[in-house]
Scaffold this motif. Sequence first.
Motif, PDB file in Angstrom:
ATOM      1  N   ALA A 122       0.822  -1.207   0.000  1.00  0.00           N
ATOM      2  CA  ALA A 122       0.000   0.000   0.000  1.00  0.00           C
ATOM      3  C   ALA A 122       0.860   1.263   0.000  1.00  0.00           C
ATOM      4  O   ALA A 122       0.364   2.357  -0.205  1.00  0.00           O
ATOM      5  CB  ALA A 122      -0.932  -0.003   1.200  1.00  0.00           C
ATOM      6  N   PHE A 123       2.177   1.090   0.247  1.00  0.00           N
ATOM      7  CA  PHE A 123       3.084   2.242   0.219  1.00  0.00           C
ATOM      8  C   PHE A 123       3.955   2.159  -1.039  1.00  0.00           C
ATOM      9  O   PHE A 123       4.985   1.496  -1.009  1.00  0.00           O
ATOM     10  CB  PHE A 123       4.009   2.238   1.436  1.00  0.00           C
ATOM     11  N   PRO A 124       3.563   2.809  -2.123  1.00  0.00           N
ATOM     12  CA  PRO A 124       4.447   2.811  -3.295  1.00  0.00           C
ATOM     13  C   PRO A 124       5.810   3.380  -2.899  1.00  0.00           C
ATOM     14  O   PRO A 124       5.895   4.185  -1.965  1.00  0.00           O
ATOM     15  CB  PRO A 124       3.739   3.736  -4.275  1.00  0.00           C
ATOM     16  N   SER A 125       6.868   2.948  -3.619  1.00  0.00           N
ATOM     17  CA  SER A 125       8.205   3.352  -3.165  1.00  0.00           C
ATOM     18  C   SER A 125       8.346   4.866  -3.105  1.00  0.00           C
ATOM     19  O   SER A 125       9.103   5.393  -2.299  1.00  0.00           O
ATOM     20  CB  SER A 125       9.278   2.734  -4.064  1.00  0.00           C
ATOM     21  N   LEU A 126       7.577   5.579  -3.943  1.00  0.00           N
ATOM     22  CA  LEU A 126       7.666   7.040  -3.909  1.00  0.00           C
ATOM     23  C   LEU A 126       7.197   7.575  -2.552  1.00  0.00           C
ATOM     24  O   LEU A 126       7.812   8.481  -1.984  1.00  0.00           O
ATOM     25  CB  LEU A 126       6.822   7.638  -5.031  1.00  0.00           C
ATOM     26  N   LEU A 127       6.113   6.990  -2.015  1.00  0.00           N
ATOM     27  CA  LEU A 127       5.617   7.463  -0.720  1.00  0.00           C
ATOM     28  C   LEU A 127       6.620   7.146   0.382  1.00  0.00           C
ATOM     29  O   LEU A 127       6.841   7.961   1.288  1.00  0.00           O
ATOM     30  CB  LEU A 127       4.273   6.820  -0.402  1.00  0.00           C
ATOM     31  N   ILE A 128       7.250   5.940   0.300  1.00  0.00           N
ATOM     32  CA  ILE A 128       8.271   5.616   1.297  1.00  0.00           C
ATOM     33  C   ILE A 128       9.404   6.632   1.206  1.00  0.00           C
ATOM     34  O   ILE A 128       9.866   7.164   2.213  1.00  0.00           O
ATOM     35  CB  ILE A 128       8.820   4.187   1.066  1.00  0.00           C
ATOM     36  N   ALA A 129       9.825   6.926  -0.024  1.00  0.00           N
ATOM     37  CA  ALA A 129      10.904   7.899  -0.215  1.00  0.00           C
ATOM     38  C   ALA A 129      10.511   9.247   0.363  1.00  0.00           C
ATOM     39  O   ALA A 129      11.317   9.940   0.992  1.00  0.00           O
ATOM     40  CB  ALA A 129      11.222   8.026  -1.698  1.00  0.00           C
ATOM     41  N   ILE A 130       9.247   9.638   0.150  1.00  0.00           N
ATOM     42  CA  ILE A 130       8.799  10.938   0.660  1.00  0.00           C
ATOM     43  C   ILE A 130       8.871  10.961   2.179  1.00  0.00           C
ATOM     44  O   ILE A 130       9.370  11.921   2.784  1.00  0.00           O
ATOM     45  CB  ILE A 130       7.358  11.217   0.171  1.00  0.00           C
ATOM     46  N   LEU A 131       8.406   9.865   2.799  1.00  0.00           N
ATOM     47  CA  LEU A 131       8.443   9.809   4.264  1.00  0.00           C
ATOM     48  C   LEU A 131       9.882   9.872   4.770  1.00  0.00           C
ATOM     49  O   LEU A 131      10.193  10.619   5.701  1.00  0.00           O
ATOM     50  CB  LEU A 131       7.782   8.525   4.757  1.00  0.00           C
ATOM     51  N   VAL A 144      -1.293  13.805   3.727  1.00  0.00           N
ATOM     52  CA  VAL A 144      -1.417  13.433   2.320  1.00  0.00           C
ATOM     53  C   VAL A 144      -0.978  11.990   2.116  1.00  0.00           C
ATOM     54  O   VAL A 144      -1.653  11.217   1.418  1.00  0.00           O
ATOM     55  CB  VAL A 144      -0.601  14.388   1.417  1.00  0.00           C
ATOM     56  N   VAL A 145       0.145  11.603   2.763  1.00  0.00           N
ATOM     57  CA  VAL A 145       0.592  10.213   2.623  1.00  0.00           C
ATOM     58  C   VAL A 145      -0.497   9.279   3.131  1.00  0.00           C
ATOM     59  O   VAL A 145      -0.861   8.287   2.486  1.00  0.00           O
ATOM     60  CB  VAL A 145       1.912   9.982   3.383  1.00  0.00           C
ATOM     61  N   MET A 146      -1.075   9.619   4.291  1.00  0.00           N
ATOM     62  CA  MET A 146      -2.133   8.771   4.848  1.00  0.00           C
ATOM     63  C   MET A 146      -3.309   8.656   3.879  1.00  0.00           C
ATOM     64  O   MET A 146      -3.870   7.586   3.669  1.00  0.00           O
ATOM     65  CB  MET A 146      -2.593   9.375   6.182  1.00  0.00           C
ATOM     66  N   LEU A 147      -3.650   9.777   3.282  1.00  0.00           N
ATOM     67  CA  LEU A 147      -4.780   9.799   2.352  1.00  0.00           C
ATOM     68  C   LEU A 147      -4.511   8.900   1.141  1.00  0.00           C
ATOM     69  O   LEU A 147      -5.377   8.142   0.702  1.00  0.00           O
ATOM     70  CB  LEU A 147      -5.003  11.237   1.892  1.00  0.00           C
ATOM     71  N   LEU A 148      -3.288   8.982   0.623  1.00  0.00           N
ATOM     72  CA  LEU A 148      -2.950   8.173  -0.550  1.00  0.00           C
ATOM     73  C   LEU A 148      -2.937   6.690  -0.196  1.00  0.00           C
ATOM     74  O   LEU A 148      -3.450   5.857  -0.944  1.00  0.00           O
ATOM     75  CB  LEU A 148      -1.584   8.599  -1.116  1.00  0.00           C
ATOM     76  N   PHE A 201       3.656  18.840 -15.492  1.00  0.00           N
ATOM     77  CA  PHE A 201       2.594  19.669 -16.075  1.00  0.00           C
ATOM     78  C   PHE A 201       2.177  20.838 -15.179  1.00  0.00           C
ATOM     79  O   PHE A 201       1.201  21.503 -15.459  1.00  0.00           O
ATOM     80  CB  PHE A 201       1.374  18.797 -16.383  1.00  0.00           C
ATOM     81  N   PHE A 202       2.916  21.034 -14.102  1.00  0.00           N
ATOM     82  CA  PHE A 202       2.595  22.108 -13.155  1.00  0.00           C
ATOM     83  C   PHE A 202       1.137  22.059 -12.730  1.00  0.00           C
ATOM     84  O   PHE A 202       0.445  23.076 -12.702  1.00  0.00           O
ATOM     85  CB  PHE A 202       2.936  23.475 -13.749  1.00  0.00           C
ATOM     86  N   LEU A 203       0.646  20.846 -12.458  1.00  0.00           N
ATOM     87  CA  LEU A 203      -0.725  20.712 -11.978  1.00  0.00           C
ATOM     88  C   LEU A 203      -0.721  20.884 -10.463  1.00  0.00           C
ATOM     89  O   LEU A 203       0.060  20.227  -9.772  1.00  0.00           O
ATOM     90  CB  LEU A 203      -1.279  19.321 -12.321  1.00  0.00           C
ATOM     91  N   PRO A 204      -1.573  21.753  -9.939  1.00  0.00           N
ATOM     92  CA  PRO A 204      -1.578  21.977  -8.484  1.00  0.00           C
ATOM     93  C   PRO A 204      -2.323  20.863  -7.753  1.00  0.00           C
ATOM     94  O   PRO A 204      -3.368  21.105  -7.145  1.00  0.00           O
ATOM     95  CB  PRO A 204      -2.291  23.322  -8.346  1.00  0.00           C
ATOM     96  N   GLY A 205      -1.817  19.656  -7.793  1.00  0.00           N
ATOM     97  CA  GLY A 205      -2.473  18.531  -7.148  1.00  0.00           C
ATOM     98  C   GLY A 205      -1.797  18.169  -5.845  1.00  0.00           C
ATOM     99  O   GLY A 205      -0.989  18.927  -5.310  1.00  0.00           O
ATOM    100  N   LEU A 206      -2.119  16.968  -5.344  1.00  0.00           N
ATOM    101  CA  LEU A 206      -1.562  16.518  -4.070  1.00  0.00           C
ATOM    102  C   LEU A 206      -0.045  16.386  -4.156  1.00  0.00           C
ATOM    103  O   LEU A 206       0.660  16.583  -3.176  1.00  0.00           O
ATOM    104  CB  LEU A 206      -2.169  15.174  -3.683  1.00  0.00           C
ATOM    105  N   GLY A 207       0.463  16.018  -5.336  1.00  0.00           N
ATOM    106  CA  GLY A 207       1.895  15.855  -5.515  1.00  0.00           C
ATOM    107  C   GLY A 207       2.631  17.148  -5.230  1.00  0.00           C
ATOM    108  O   GLY A 207       3.619  17.181  -4.496  1.00  0.00           O
ATOM    109  N   ARG A 208       2.127  18.251  -5.793  1.00  0.00           N
ATOM    110  CA  ARG A 208       2.758  19.560  -5.545  1.00  0.00           C
ATOM    111  C   ARG A 208       2.686  19.887  -4.047  1.00  0.00           C
ATOM    112  O   ARG A 208       3.649  20.368  -3.465  1.00  0.00           O
ATOM    113  CB  ARG A 208       2.035  20.650  -6.340  1.00  0.00           C
ATOM    114  N   LEU A 209       1.523  19.584  -3.466  1.00  0.00           N
ATOM    115  CA  LEU A 209       1.333  19.897  -2.042  1.00  0.00           C
ATOM    116  C   LEU A 209       2.352  19.139  -1.185  1.00  0.00           C
ATOM    117  O   LEU A 209       2.968  19.712  -0.280  1.00  0.00           O
ATOM    118  CB  LEU A 209      -0.096  19.516  -1.636  1.00  0.00           C
ATOM    119  N   ILE A 210       2.561  17.891  -1.516  1.00  0.00           N
ATOM    120  CA  ILE A 210       3.443  17.076  -0.689  1.00  0.00           C
ATOM    121  C   ILE A 210       4.890  17.564  -0.819  1.00  0.00           C
ATOM    122  O   ILE A 210       5.642  17.610   0.165  1.00  0.00           O
ATOM    123  CB  ILE A 210       3.291  15.587  -1.070  1.00  0.00           C
TER     124      ILE A 210
END
Lengths: 541, 287, 314
Positions: free
Chosen positions: B128-137, C285-289, C261-270
């Motif tokens: 449930a944790f893609p490697s990108l999310l782990i990296a972010i954490l 955000v991580v929890m939400l994803l 694409f400079f989309l102001p989504g969750l990725g930019r927020l994180i």
Amino acid sequence: MNPLLDIKNLSLDIGGTPILRDISLSVGHGEICGIAGESGSGKSLTALSVMGLLPMGAQRRGVVRLNGNDLFRRSEAEMCQIRGREIGMIFQEPMTALNPLKTIGSQITETLHTHSKISKAEANEIALEKLARVGLGGGRISENTYPHELSGGQRQRVMIAQAIAWQPALLIADEPTTALDVTTQAGILELLRDLVDNEGLSIMLISHDLAVLADMADHVSIMENGAIVEGGATEPLFRGHRHPYTQKLFAAASHIPIQPLAKFREPLLTVENLRISYRKKSTKLFGKATKFEAVSDVSLQILEGESVGLVGESGCGKSTLARAILGLQPIDTGRIELAGATIASVNNPEAEMRKGKAISSPAGLQQIVFQDPYGSFNPRHKVGRLIAEPFHAIPDAPSGKEMVLRIDAALEEVGLSSTDRDKYIHEFSGGQRQRIAIARALVIKPKLILLDEAVSALDVSIRAQILDLLAELRVTHGLSYLFISHDLSVVRAITDRVLVMLNGQILESGKTSEVLSAPHHDYTKQLIAFTPQIPADWISQ
Amino acid sequence: MAKHDKSGLGKSASGFKSPTSLWIGGALTSIFVVAALVSFLWTPYSVEALNIGAKLQAPSGTHLFGTDHFGRDIFSMIMVGARVSIAVAIVAVGIGILVGVPLGLLAASRQNSFIDDLVMRSNDLVFAFPSLLIAILITAIFGTSALNAIIAIGIFNIPVFARVTRGSALPIWTLDFILAARVAGKSGLRISLEHILPNILNILIVQGTIQFSLGILAEAGLSYVGLGAQPPTPSWGRMLADSQTMISFAPHLAIFPGVAIIATVLGLNLMGDGLRDLLDPKLRRVR
Amino acid sequence: MVRYIVTRFCVLSVSLLVASGIIFTMLEVVPGDPASFMLGINAEADTLAAMRRELGLDQPMLQRYLSWLGGMLTGDFGISYTYRVPVSELVMARIWISLPLAIFALILSTLIAVPAGLIAASRRGRVSDWTVMGTTQLGIAIPNFWFAMILVSIFAIKLRWFSAGGFPGWDQGFWICMQALLLPAIALALPQASILARVMRSSLLETLSQDYIRTARAKGLSQRRTVWAHAFRNALIPVLTIIGLQFSFLIAGAIIIENVFFLPGLGRLIFQGITQRDLIVVESVVMLLVFAVICVNFLVDIAYALVDPRLRRP
């Protein structure tokens, strides 16, 4: 009257390799035509050639006529209309031959919808009628059941129902009962016979079992290496068989090895009041797990040098019992003793249960030979290492040169040579593998060898050789056998005493010849009655 | 009576394909491995020396792949970048194998036990944790470094290998030769090492090459968003991130690192396919 | 069926609980105090203490975890350290870009992959099979963000068919927004579609070698009808598994693609959260994803049971 199916000079190549040569046979109206032969003889491919369902790269020649209609000249679209409508087909493996994701009702009506535009209600009605016809009617089995909810025999009945849904004139049955138990087999064979007698169906029955064909077929063709070596009406053929291959086949099928004179001394294996149960998960949401007793209160004894048969159908508990004797199965209560050593003993189940069920490790007194000559060996190890494995079980195992000598001796005893030691298992045939399995069991000189359906997967001629080998080894090593089998003819050939098992209990035991000729228990009587046999007076000549 | 090799273990001689994909894949992969190794000793230009005078040159005889906005030689940077990509991917696959394979073997040897459930459920959780999310954490906690990428991709590889190992070990546990080994009194651990592991090795090798190629892609993605290798270490993902604003007038900045990634991943995947055909044609690809 | 759903639901709840525990503990061990970060280094001790009280940082860890968890259940994610607004507001503004993007890409990838796999399998060894296999082999190897950059440079910069990035907002109309999401969705979908098409192909080939396919042919069904009536549905089971797994890759991919694409989504927020060390935003955000991924896997499990009767009646 012309025959229903007339095959003339059928030959088949697959990818340039010749598979079938000049097959000619015919199936008359309302007849059962048997095809016999060992594996690889081309029985199934003959059937698939008729159906036009050959693998890619297949080239067939010759003439196949169904009611005068030349099938090899029909287009694929026309063949689709003939399959299921004029020819039905059933197969060996009822477990995998039905689509697991569809209800049995929809699989039967599919045959109908494929060939005509009948309404759903009408198709459903016919499906129910056919289910009743194959003995699944009377509301016992709903048309909404899925295949996984049925037993093997029931699935084969569903297969028959969908094959005869359109009332084809010809049914091709490819080893229809090989995967089934004796009593189930008898039921299916009776159903097929009934369809022939009362509905004018004709059947092309393919089987490796000569007894089944003796019982069922009007005439039989014997195949070897893609050609028919001999054919004719069943009784004259069975009485007269002239071709050397046919003679060999019949001799092997009724082969009985020379038995040693029975002189038994001390008891070797003692099993007392053995009970083994499994937990079954409840199907309800918070339901309690239920106990299923696989072995209930079994006691038995095997004497030194004795060969004992254990007969029973699948699920009767014989495999669980075997595992317990090997020391691999935790037991509930009871005692297993082998040559003075305790394999398992539980007196107070409550206390033992809490500790985790008691088992002691096996001490190399007992060994096993399995049914499947393919799954019995690690394909990555050489034969020498495979045979050496049981040395792990004994405390004073030889090593180095002495071990190699022991391995070579075992190989030679089973009719192989020491040069086979450095080969891998895939270089051997099924019969040779079974010899290696016996060598592996023999190498630590055990007292008892369990033979778990050890010859069931072999062709009759190979089976006869292995039975001879087992009889010989028993004399030279003073071995005891526990011979587990569903096949009464094999049990008759090699055992002194027989035990009949049903639902985890031993119903009857006694001298093999006595039990098989004059059974006491109803189940044993049924088992013997249902086992197809070549009539004695056909062979005696 | 048709007999099949039910175990699926026997060597099947039929259906053997010519190992063309193995050769092509092997060749592509070796080019990048050799480039990475050579870069330790020699590169056409130094990747640290800035030369503003020679900035944004198109590919030519002097600069095979052109230069970037600091005048650095792209060819040399790709050579050094291969080093990072391959190192990260190898270590990450190594983590996955060293932790995942034993876990999978253990779970398979105790099928349906508490340990099996525990291993498999924790696997599902890590999935449930893609490697990108782990990296972010990890980055949020420890800050950015190339180590993050390794740990993140490595952690994600663990359940992959555990699952593949367990899945391919279970059918082998049901075979008779395992029972024969148990009759000989061998323990679950010993059976796992002696009988199970050799028979699933080909599956693990193929899965290894697949995870290796996925690791290269993941590393590129992480360094593209700045969670991987940090400047001035050149890395392919970083080079692409830098090229983004200049893509309209200096497309070679984006094309060459991109092609390097594609060629490496393609090479590894082809090699995996070839190995699979070579080792066992019946093997199914698990992703 | 009920038993199955309840069991899967329990697994879902436990997974969520454990995942939240992991995320919370990971961010607990981070050095540094959010209060001093918000107020700067020169803050007075009593202002700091007041701030810590306001943020609830003076409470024991378990209590803070429980109130974080309880807050999330009621839609209260806490207050962003840097923006000083509720995190839920920040998330809500952005989730309506990331979620549609991921779903759009998922649909696109399935729509491409299933027919492609079907064609390749039913024409095994022929030109169309080779074309599909070759294209997917390449598709798997292409990094999605690089593909996105190439798409931008061709279709936005050279041809000027699309804008190079940014998002107009849903109030500007559905189609305008879909247009802005099209290139990112294609970039995201391509590699996933390649994987899916290969899985579809091999799964279908595997199914076509089963005994019940031979039964269907013996009943008189044509090859084509056999594929539709028997092979297709059975082959979908492994495809479902992969679709479930891919959702997590799509979520991760979306975070990266939003950057291109400079989309102001969750990725930019994180990423803003990381650079500004706004940990509560990262955490939420991580929890939400993770929540989204676990829920999708739950739905896949339910879909299994709908396809496969063997799971329905254990």
